[in-house]
Design an enzyme around this catalytic site. Structure first.
Site, mmCIF file in Angstrom:
data_model
loop_
_atom_site.group_PDB
_atom_site.id
_atom_site.type_symbol
_atom_site.label_atom_id
_atom_site.label_comp_id
_atom_site.label_asym_id
_atom_site.label_seq_id
_atom_site.Cartn_x
_atom_site.Cartn_y
_atom_site.Cartn_z
ATOM 1 N N CYS A 1 11.486 42.362 2.238
ATOM 2 C CA CYS A 1 12.437 42.088 3.322
ATOM 3 C C CYS A 1 12.587 40.584 3.535
ATOM 4 O O CYS A 1 11.605 39.882 3.784
ATOM 5 C CB CYS A 1 11.939 42.762 4.598
ATOM 6 S SG CYS A 1 13.044 42.494 5.993
ATOM 7 N N CYS B 1 10.749 34.708 20.487
ATOM 8 C CA CYS B 1 10.841 34.230 19.105
ATOM 9 C C CYS B 1 10.461 32.764 18.896
ATOM 10 O O CYS B 1 11.069 31.856 19.469
ATOM 11 C CB CYS B 1 12.246 34.466 18.561
ATOM 12 S SG CYS B 1 12.339 34.082 16.789
ATOM 13 N N CYS C 1 16.200 34.307 22.084
ATOM 14 C CA CYS C 1 15.311 35.473 22.156
ATOM 15 C C CYS C 1 13.925 35.007 22.668
ATOM 16 O O CYS C 1 13.264 34.187 22.015
ATOM 17 C CB CYS C 1 15.184 36.119 20.776
ATOM 18 S SG CYS C 1 16.795 36.392 19.999
ATOM 19 N N CYS D 1 17.810 49.964 9.448
ATOM 20 C CA CYS D 1 16.454 49.730 9.955
ATOM 21 C C CYS D 1 16.602 49.089 11.335
ATOM 22 O O CYS D 1 17.085 47.954 11.437
ATOM 23 C CB CYS D 1 15.703 48.803 8.995
ATOM 24 S SG CYS D 1 14.067 48.330 9.588
ATOM 25 N N CYS E 1 16.909 28.184 15.097
ATOM 26 C CA CYS E 1 17.924 29.192 15.436
ATOM 27 C C CYS E 1 18.548 28.889 16.805
ATOM 28 O O CYS E 1 17.841 28.548 17.751
ATOM 29 C CB CYS E 1 17.280 30.575 15.444
ATOM 30 S SG CYS E 1 18.458 31.884 15.792
ATOM 31 N N ARG F 1 7.894 52.353 11.204
ATOM 32 C CA ARG F 1 7.194 51.240 10.549
ATOM 33 C C ARG F 1 6.309 50.477 11.535
ATOM 34 O O ARG F 1 6.813 49.907 12.504
ATOM 35 C CB ARG F 1 8.223 50.309 9.883
ATOM 36 C CG ARG F 1 9.035 51.057 8.813
ATOM 37 C CD ARG F 1 9.962 50.169 8.025
ATOM 38 N NE ARG F 1 10.701 50.943 7.031
ATOM 39 C CZ ARG F 1 10.238 51.244 5.807
ATOM 40 N NH1 ARG F 1 9.057 50.820 5.412
ATOM 41 N NH2 ARG F 1 10.989 51.966 4.981
ATOM 42 N N CYS G 1 15.533 44.617 1.458
ATOM 43 C CA CYS G 1 15.994 44.663 2.846
ATOM 44 C C CYS G 1 16.281 43.229 3.293
ATOM 45 O O CYS G 1 15.651 42.280 2.820
ATOM 46 C CB CYS G 1 14.872 45.274 3.692
ATOM 47 S SG CYS G 1 15.209 45.303 5.462
HETATM 48 N N1 SAM Z 1 17.551 36.258 13.207
HETATM 49 C C1 SAM Z 1 17.640 37.609 12.841
HETATM 50 C C2 SAM Z 1 17.707 38.537 14.029
HETATM 51 O O1 SAM Z 1 17.302 38.168 15.112
HETATM 52 O O2 SAM Z 1 18.177 39.660 13.847
HETATM 53 C C3 SAM Z 1 16.534 38.075 11.907
HETATM 54 C C4 SAM Z 1 15.108 37.603 12.099
HETATM 55 S S1 SAM Z 1 14.313 38.110 13.603
HETATM 56 C C5 SAM Z 1 12.880 37.096 13.585
HETATM 57 C C6 SAM Z 1 13.797 39.775 13.274
HETATM 58 C C7 SAM Z 1 13.043 40.509 14.343
HETATM 59 O O3 SAM Z 1 11.693 40.039 14.418
HETATM 60 C C8 SAM Z 1 13.513 40.411 15.791
HETATM 61 O O4 SAM Z 1 14.591 41.227 16.073
HETATM 62 C C9 SAM Z 1 12.278 40.867 16.547
HETATM 63 O O5 SAM Z 1 12.329 42.253 16.761
HETATM 64 C C10 SAM Z 1 11.121 40.502 15.607
HETATM 65 N N2 SAM Z 1 10.282 39.442 16.192
HETATM 66 C C11 SAM Z 1 10.580 38.134 16.282
HETATM 67 N N3 SAM Z 1 9.600 37.437 16.889
HETATM 68 C C12 SAM Z 1 8.640 38.348 17.197
HETATM 69 C C13 SAM Z 1 7.377 38.252 17.850
HETATM 70 N N4 SAM Z 1 6.923 37.089 18.314
HETATM 71 N N5 SAM Z 1 6.644 39.367 17.994
HETATM 72 C C14 SAM Z 1 7.118 40.555 17.515
HETATM 73 N N6 SAM Z 1 8.294 40.709 16.908
HETATM 74 C C15 SAM Z 1 9.056 39.625 16.756
HETATM 75 C C1 DTB Z 2 10.726 43.796 12.344
HETATM 76 O O1 DTB Z 2 11.039 44.677 13.173
HETATM 77 N N1 DTB Z 2 9.581 43.118 12.368
HETATM 78 C C2 DTB Z 2 9.563 42.129 11.311
HETATM 79 C C3 DTB Z 2 10.846 42.478 10.509
HETATM 80 N N2 DTB Z 2 11.479 43.466 11.319
HETATM 81 C C4 DTB Z 2 11.785 41.413 10.141
HETATM 82 C C5 DTB Z 2 9.507 40.749 11.834
HETATM 83 C C6 DTB Z 2 8.312 40.481 12.702
HETATM 84 C C7 DTB Z 2 8.316 39.050 13.032
HETATM 85 C C8 DTB Z 2 7.131 38.637 13.846
HETATM 86 C C9 DTB Z 2 7.194 37.222 14.261
HETATM 87 C C10 DTB Z 2 7.122 36.212 13.157
HETATM 88 O O2 DTB Z 2 6.275 36.340 12.247
HETATM 89 O O3 DTB Z 2 7.857 35.232 13.208
HETATM 90 FE FE1 SF4 Z 3 17.048 33.638 16.122
HETATM 91 FE FE2 SF4 Z 3 14.585 34.532 16.450
HETATM 92 FE FE3 SF4 Z 3 16.557 35.565 17.902
HETATM 93 FE FE4 SF4 Z 3 16.456 36.075 15.245
HETATM 94 S S1 SF4 Z 3 14.987 36.700 16.790
HETATM 95 S S2 SF4 Z 3 18.252 35.488 16.444
HETATM 96 S S3 SF4 Z 3 15.586 34.119 14.513
HETATM 97 S S4 SF4 Z 3 15.820 33.436 17.989
#
Ligand code: SAM
Ligand code: DTB
Ligand code: SF4
Length: 345
Positions: A98, A61, A58, A190, A54, A262, A130
């Site tokens: 989802c 992430c 973030c 959501c 990506c 959730r 979702c």
């Molecule tokens: N790329 C899209 C976005 O950012 O909206 C969708 C996927 S993103 C991984 C969805 C959500 O996962 C993020 O907004 C964040 O709140 C959560 N998330 C990602 N990495 C995480 C982590 N290491 N621990 C907890 N939540 C995480």
């Molecule tokens: C949300 O708030 N938590 C979920 C779902 N929406 C998409 C994602 C959590 C992702 C945790 C990090 C991972 O497994 O990559």
């Molecule tokens: Fe990309 Fe992760 Fe940010 Fe979603 S949360 S936009 S997958 S870097």
């Protein structure tokens, strides 16, 4: 019955968050009982349909291309593969499926067409479907809705004040715009966030406040505890105390009484007793399966024991029998929307 309010002040929300712990849980549990069967917890399944690579930054992430994590980049999955996974999730007791994509935003390309097919397929299985695909235009939201999308996840993640510490490649307003586009399309919203990012309590209150003063509360608010991943800037963040997680859930439950709160990422580091406190405080759902998108989650067997020990029952799909057909059909279709745009020109 607790009224639904959209005019909360930050001070009021802070006063709730800071209540003596046992009073807070008691109040949240009371609001929870007015709106939900407290024995019911929805079981949901996550699937990463496009993983890693990506372009965003973030800080939490593991899927951001710029961080060196163990995540393997995987292009968009095939529709059949996704539908097989959805069927397996349904057979295992999930009522919400989802699909997540490591995209900055949705683009109008073949991949989006494939996602629309996935949505159609999962919707026909009578699960709540979702997606979380990044930023989205109103038109794209309408296409997803027409394909049968039930909910769209797009998190605020943190407060507006703390946001720049976590993400620089898009703004808080970009997030709010996407949420607005989802709302306008009639898809269920959501949106929630993560704690444990190094934010202050005021930041947590700020995030809940932004959600609680929306003209309509999100139908779902995920509360995630950071899963720290090696290679990301937040890899060394300390574990969130369970008390903070419970305070977040309870506060969200009280200020947004009708919302599905959730319990999302972070359960892998929580005991059964800690999770029981989250349900007591009003959490409505969990993600099941040993993986979230890319990080570990409790094993199916562990969750079986959790449900048995706490006498929980998995909730059916569509809480109010509200599979959207009547209300949503009153909202203009993509074609109507395009015609209206042409008329405006
Ligand atoms: N790329 C899209 C976005 O950012 O909206 C969708 C996927 S993103 C991984 C969805 C959500 O996962 C993020 O907004 C964040 O709140 C959560 N998330 C990602 N990495 C995480 C982590 N290491 N621990 C907890 N939540 C995480
Ligand atoms: C949300 O708030 N938590 C979920 C779902 N929406 C998409 C994602 C959590 C992702 C945790 C990090 C991972 O497994 O990559
Ligand atoms: Fe990309 Fe992760 Fe940010 Fe979603 S949360 S936009 S997958 S870097």
């Amino acid at each position: 019955m607790t009224e639904v309010r959209n005019n909360w002040t930050r001070e009021e929300i802070r006063a709730i968050y800071d209540m003596p712990f046992l009073e807070l849980i008691y109040k949240a549990a009371t609001v929870h009982r007015e709106n939900n069967d407290p024995q019911e917890v929805q079981v949901c399944t996550l699937l990463s349909v496009k993983t890693g690579g990506c372009p965003e930054d973030c800080a939490y992430c593991p899927q951001a291309a710029r961080y060196h994590t163990d995540v393997k980049v995987q292009k968009l999955m095939e529709v059949d593969e996704v539908l097989d996974a959805a069927r397996a999730a349904k057979d295992a007791g999930s009522t919400r499926f989802c699909m997540g994509a490591a995209w900055r935003e949705v683009r109008d390309n073949r991949d989006f067409d494939k996602v629309l097919e996935m949505v159609k397929g999962v919707n026909s299985m009578d699960m709540e479907v979702c997606c979380t695909l990044g930023m989205l235009s109103e038109e794209q939201a309408l296409k997803l809705r027409d394909a049968g999308l039930y909910a769209y996840n797009h998190n605020l993640d943190t407060s507006e004040e703390h946001y720049d510490e976590i993400i620089s490649t898009r703004t808080y307003d970009d997030r709010l715009d996407t949420i607005d586009n989802v709302r306008k399309s009639g898809i269920s919203v959501c949106s929630g966030g993560i704690i444990g990012l190094g934010e202050t309590v005021e930041d947590r209150i700020g995030m809940i406040h932004t959600l609680a003063v929306m003209p309509k509360h999100p139908e779902s608010v995920p509360v995630n505890a950071l899963v720290p991943v090696e290679g990301t800037p937040l890899e060394s963040q300390p574990k969130v105390p369970v008390w903070d997680m419970v305070r977040m859930i309870a506060t969200a439950r009280i200020v947004m009484p009708k919302t599905q709160v959730r319990l999302s990422a972070g359960r892998v580091r929580m005991s059964m007793e800690e999770q029981a406190l989250c349900f007591m405080a009003g959490a409505n759902s969990i993600f099941a399966g040993d993986k979230l998108l890319t990080t570990p989650n409790p094993e199916e067997d562990q969750d079986k024991v959790l449900f048995q020990t706490l006498n929980l029952k998995p909730r059916k799909a569509f809480k109010n029998g509200d599979k959207p057909s009547v209300e949503v059909n009153q909202i203009p279709s993509v074609a109507d929307h395009n015609n209206a745009l042409l008329d405006e020109k």
